[in-house]
Design an enzyme around this catalytic site. Sequence first.
Site, PDB file in Angstrom:
ATOM      1  N   ASP A   1      38.765  25.021  37.668  1.00  0.00           N
ATOM      2  CA  ASP A   1      38.425  25.169  39.078  1.00  0.00           C
ATOM      3  C   ASP A   1      37.405  24.089  39.454  1.00  0.00           C
ATOM      4  O   ASP A   1      36.291  24.073  38.933  1.00  0.00           O
ATOM      5  CB  ASP A   1      37.831  26.554  39.331  1.00  0.00           C
ATOM      6  CG  ASP A   1      37.665  26.867  40.805  1.00  0.00           C
ATOM      7  OD1 ASP A   1      37.791  25.949  41.645  1.00  0.00           O
ATOM      8  OD2 ASP A   1      37.408  28.044  41.120  1.00  0.00           O
TER       9      ASP A   1
ATOM     10  N   CYS B   1      45.267  31.226  42.589  1.00  0.00           N
ATOM     11  CA  CYS B   1      43.939  30.920  42.065  1.00  0.00           C
ATOM     12  C   CYS B   1      42.967  31.946  42.636  1.00  0.00           C
ATOM     13  O   CYS B   1      43.383  32.982  43.142  1.00  0.00           O
ATOM     14  CB  CYS B   1      43.524  29.482  42.360  1.00  0.00           C
ATOM     15  SG  CYS B   1      43.236  29.082  44.095  1.00  0.00           S
TER      16      CYS B   1
ATOM     17  N   CYS C   1      41.601  25.743  46.763  1.00  0.00           N
ATOM     18  CA  CYS C   1      41.566  24.521  45.955  1.00  0.00           C
ATOM     19  C   CYS C   1      42.850  24.351  45.144  1.00  0.00           C
ATOM     20  O   CYS C   1      43.755  23.632  45.535  1.00  0.00           O
ATOM     21  CB  CYS C   1      40.360  24.515  45.013  1.00  0.00           C
ATOM     22  SG  CYS C   1      38.766  24.370  45.837  1.00  0.00           S
ATOM     23  N   ARG C   2      42.911  25.012  44.002  1.00  0.00           N
ATOM     24  CA  ARG C   2      43.988  24.773  43.042  1.00  0.00           C
ATOM     25  C   ARG C   2      45.362  25.218  43.521  1.00  0.00           C
ATOM     26  O   ARG C   2      46.317  24.431  43.495  1.00  0.00           O
ATOM     27  CB  ARG C   2      43.670  25.452  41.711  1.00  0.00           C
ATOM     28  CG  ARG C   2      42.419  24.896  41.052  1.00  0.00           C
ATOM     29  CD  ARG C   2      41.989  25.730  39.880  1.00  0.00           C
ATOM     30  NE  ARG C   2      41.466  27.028  40.349  1.00  0.00           N
ATOM     31  CZ  ARG C   2      41.130  28.026  39.542  1.00  0.00           C
ATOM     32  NH1 ARG C   2      41.275  27.911  38.233  1.00  0.00           N
ATOM     33  NH2 ARG C   2      40.646  29.153  40.035  1.00  0.00           N
ATOM     34  N   SER C   3      45.491  26.467  43.927  1.00  0.00           N
ATOM     35  CA  SER C   3      46.839  26.958  44.257  1.00  0.00           C
ATOM     36  C   SER C   3      47.442  26.285  45.492  1.00  0.00           C
ATOM     37  O   SER C   3      48.630  25.957  45.478  1.00  0.00           O
ATOM     38  CB  SER C   3      46.866  28.482  44.360  1.00  0.00           C
ATOM     39  OG  SER C   3      45.990  28.970  45.334  1.00  0.00           O
TER      40      SER C   3
ATOM     41  N   ASN D   1      42.221  30.617  46.894  1.00  0.00           N
ATOM     42  CA  ASN D   1      43.336  29.998  47.599  1.00  0.00           C
ATOM     43  C   ASN D   1      42.879  28.880  48.531  1.00  0.00           C
ATOM     44  O   ASN D   1      43.426  28.678  49.606  1.00  0.00           O
ATOM     45  CB  ASN D   1      44.153  31.045  48.356  1.00  0.00           C
ATOM     46  CG  ASN D   1      45.511  30.545  48.846  1.00  0.00           C
ATOM     47  OD1 ASN D   1      45.940  30.918  49.922  1.00  0.00           O
ATOM     48  ND2 ASN D   1      46.188  29.709  48.091  1.00  0.00           N
TER      49      ASN D   1
END
Length: 157
Positions: free
Chosen positions: A127, A13, A18-20, A16
């Site tokens: 995001d 993401c 939140c999402r990933s 690095n």
Amino acid sequence: MRTREGLSILFVCMGNICRSPLVEAVARQRSAEAGLALTLASCGTGNWHAGKGADPRMVRAAAAAGYDLAPHRARQVRTSDFVEFDWVLAMDRDNLAYLEETRRGRGVEPTLFLPWASVTEPEEFPDPYFGAEEGFRHAVALAEQGVDGLIARLRRG
């Protein structure tokens, strides 16, 4: 392509935080439960948060669903990632474009995570960083859906 045992997957993401790292944590737990031996990691296209932990809002949302992001430390993508990982999966088109430029024609070609994992809607993983707490809870559900698709894909071979 290697068999599903020993595969390595990198989730990417922007920062690095939140999402990933969330998808990595969900994939780590669910692949272990499924008996799959995978090497999993995550990184960001930007370096703003390198060395820092996951966003506290994501840590809380993940913990509420049973995933531990406390050990995570952000890092930026490296050109070597494209040869060290079997799959490089981006959370959205902006990060995919950055990865395609960074790859410089070497190694594995990056792709979008959700479509690769057979999730048809949404195509890009939103995001939650600039949104409300609800966006982080939604991210957990979307990560679980994507990882379920990933595991199904790996089982199909």
